[in-house]
Design an enzyme around this catalytic site. Sequence first.
Site, PDB file in Angstrom:
ATOM      1  N   GLU A   1      -9.461   6.331   7.366  1.00  0.00           N
ATOM      2  CA  GLU A   1      -8.026   6.516   7.165  1.00  0.00           C
ATOM      3  C   GLU A   1      -7.628   7.755   6.368  1.00  0.00           C
ATOM      4  O   GLU A   1      -6.616   8.395   6.705  1.00  0.00           O
ATOM      5  CB  GLU A   1      -7.445   5.268   6.487  1.00  0.00           C
ATOM      6  CG  GLU A   1      -7.454   4.049   7.365  1.00  0.00           C
ATOM      7  CD  GLU A   1      -7.033   2.798   6.607  1.00  0.00           C
ATOM      8  OE1 GLU A   1      -6.039   2.175   7.004  1.00  0.00           O
ATOM      9  OE2 GLU A   1      -7.699   2.454   5.611  1.00  0.00           O
TER      10      GLU A   1
ATOM     11  N   ARG B   1       0.831  -1.207   0.000  1.00  0.00           N
ATOM     12  CA  ARG B   1       0.000   0.000   0.000  1.00  0.00           C
ATOM     13  C   ARG B   1       0.866   1.258   0.000  1.00  0.00           C
ATOM     14  O   ARG B   1       0.503   2.259  -0.626  1.00  0.00           O
ATOM     15  CB  ARG B   1      -0.972   0.011   1.182  1.00  0.00           C
ATOM     16  CG  ARG B   1      -1.974   1.154   1.102  1.00  0.00           C
ATOM     17  CD  ARG B   1      -3.048   1.058   2.164  1.00  0.00           C
ATOM     18  NE  ARG B   1      -4.162   0.206   1.798  1.00  0.00           N
ATOM     19  CZ  ARG B   1      -5.253   0.610   1.157  1.00  0.00           C
ATOM     20  NH1 ARG B   1      -5.361   1.878   0.752  1.00  0.00           N
ATOM     21  NH2 ARG B   1      -6.231  -0.215   0.895  1.00  0.00           N
TER      22      ARG B   1
END
Length: 800
Positions: free
Chosen positions: A747, A326
């Site tokens: 997030e 990621r």
Amino acid sequence: MSHTPDTAHLLQQPVQGSAGQPHPHDSARRHVTGSAPYVDDMAELPGTVHIAIGKSPIAHGRLNALHLDDVRTAEGVIDILTFADLPAETDVGPVFKGDPLLVEKEISFYGQPLFAVAARSHRLAKQAALSGRADCEAAEPVLDIAAAMRQNRFVRPPHFMQKGDAAAVLAAAEHTLSGKLYVRGQEHFYLETQVSYAIPEDDGGVTVYCSTQHPSEVQKLVAEVLGIPLALVRIIVRRLGGGFGGKETQAAPWACLAALFAVRLKRPAKLRLDRQDDMQLTGKRHDFANEYRAAFDADGKIQAADIRLAALCGYSPDLSDAIVDRAMFHSDNAYHYPNALISGYRCQTHTVSNTAFRGFGGPQGVIAAEALMEDIAQAVGHDALDVRYTNLYQEGDSTHYGQKIEHFYLPELMRELEQSSGYRTRREAVGAFNRRHRHQKRGLALTPVKFGISFTVTFLNQGGALVHIYTDGSVHLNHGGVEMGQGLFTKVAQIVAAEFALDIERIKISATDTDKVPNTSATAASSGTDLNGMAAQNACRTLKQRLLDFIGSHFDRPSENVRFWRNHVLIADNDIRTADNDALAALAADPQHCRCLAFGELATLAYQHSISLSASGFYATPEIYYHRDSASGKPFYYFAFGAACSEVEIDTLTGEYRVLRSDILHDVGRSINPAVDIGQIEGGFIQGMGWLTTEDLRWNDNGRLDSAAAATYKIPTAADVPEIFNVALYHRANPEATVYHSKAVGEPPFMLGISVWCALRDAVAACADYRVRPELNAPATPEEILHAVNRVQSGADNAV
């Protein structure tokens, strides 16, 4: 049948707490009054034992023997577990093996669990554990990224993403630069530490009340460690006192140990880590050592980028493979790299195994892109915001992993924030202030965020729910998501309330329970509402269709003549699908042309006609995939956007600083609960700011964590909140078919805190009139800022 006078007045009021409305967190009042029970608040059953951990005194080496006689004879001790006592599986690695529950021979980090002791109380267990002695043969530990890279020590193989030919473009380019940035990790510092309470069952199974983000994974690992079927293990989670990723995988070892003692002793067992043990024994956000090279034209437009991301993973894989992936996915942030080589290294060290943390590697990739933008802006002599605009993706571009950019309205969002925050005027004011002040300097930065939403392991993008309608019209809701303070339960309850047009007070939210919804994914990746909300909506629509079919047969009315409305069901003579509230109110008061049933009346009538009023729901995110071999695909269903503009002031003599103002504009699609979403944005920003400014993890040369308490590790407080703090939602429906076209909010706001770090870097650069590119590692503590100021003033950093 018409409404009665007692219910008539209710039809004049809108339903309360439906989707789209601001509504308090379901446990808000209990949180602030202290009446919300957590695992450690549960009344303990008679005979409960308490567990403590015996820890390794070295970071690396071999365990030759354990001397536990003094532990066995210590006051209150009931039992001890060592590796030799484990009955079945001994490794609790969540994806890849490598996480022994207790050490057999090899010691891999300072404080690693060697044994566990059960006693009558927590205090007695702690005292007993300290009396154990370990005969260890120490070896030289590897404690940092540089050493691991030199020795090619990796928990998983390196991975590469490539687009075009970055090396060739860099070799031929007229304008190039290189830079590096070390970003330290971050302690989760949840208010509730790791805790599990295990109760043995009479069938050989066990029920565990656990503070975990991933009940199904805990269920699986407990079953494997005990050597019993998953069906004999039940995990219950009502709420967490914070998680932030720290309870995604790392709640499992403590649940396993509690379950082992409970089954072994046939009595309840509790394991609660105190703060220092929690900080020493559990993983953190990964440190990242980022290096980059870029080619660009005279306007600062990037032609090629070569970015290397190296993460400090600790001794085992845990989730590091996906976390570094990621970071690689987000090393572009919002910017187009026509040619790119992105390299990711998962470095193995003799430290605790690092794990998920809000953003899951994304922040460490995004900050590399933002540092690159700042460097290029200084190199070409342009405002950093203009360089950012120059490099933003355009609709139809492709990322370095092959995902096409669609619905990219981030440029409009940024320009709206630029105007509302007064960026250009304030940029001039900052320059004027800096010219007038020798020892105080100000910095300003406006940074964007483009964050991909989905688990990058595709099969994890699924959710389940269970909905019951009772005959009084109340509704029971259960789903696979975990409430950790983020408002997930409230949002999903609002979705259910909206589907049935009920007041949210009629929706009973129940604890996450592996007995009710099986095989769930972790509550992580910002996907809690996307997955569980859609699953709950699916269950509701199954029930609504059953009720509509029943109404059709019982009242001889088609579905277009039926509306769920304000805690009632209207059954009209004509099509009322598009009727507004005034028309519906008139119909409700017209018994000649409309039957008006209270929702409970309909539920009772359906029950009396043997209609099932219970349904499970399921949802799996469509369209996403990622081919790891070719490092290409569409790993994200959509992107969430946001931007923050922050202004800071530093003291060049001490390195101290203040955050003067932060303005945020963030994209949550069509908000399900604006109040909860704004709270998440505020909290995410402050936590991100803390990561980059105050939270400083430090290990000594022996591998022991020195910053293992609140006295030595500084999380942001109310005093650190910007003096002026403006947060607004960007109102635009998600073009993708998410629940009510909302967007994830957990997030993405975390990375808005990068604007503070960029503003601090801008202030440091002002100390040398922007002639020197500063190296400002994170966290940018006052000490780090002072060092950076001294370097730029002496010209030790890179001259522009």
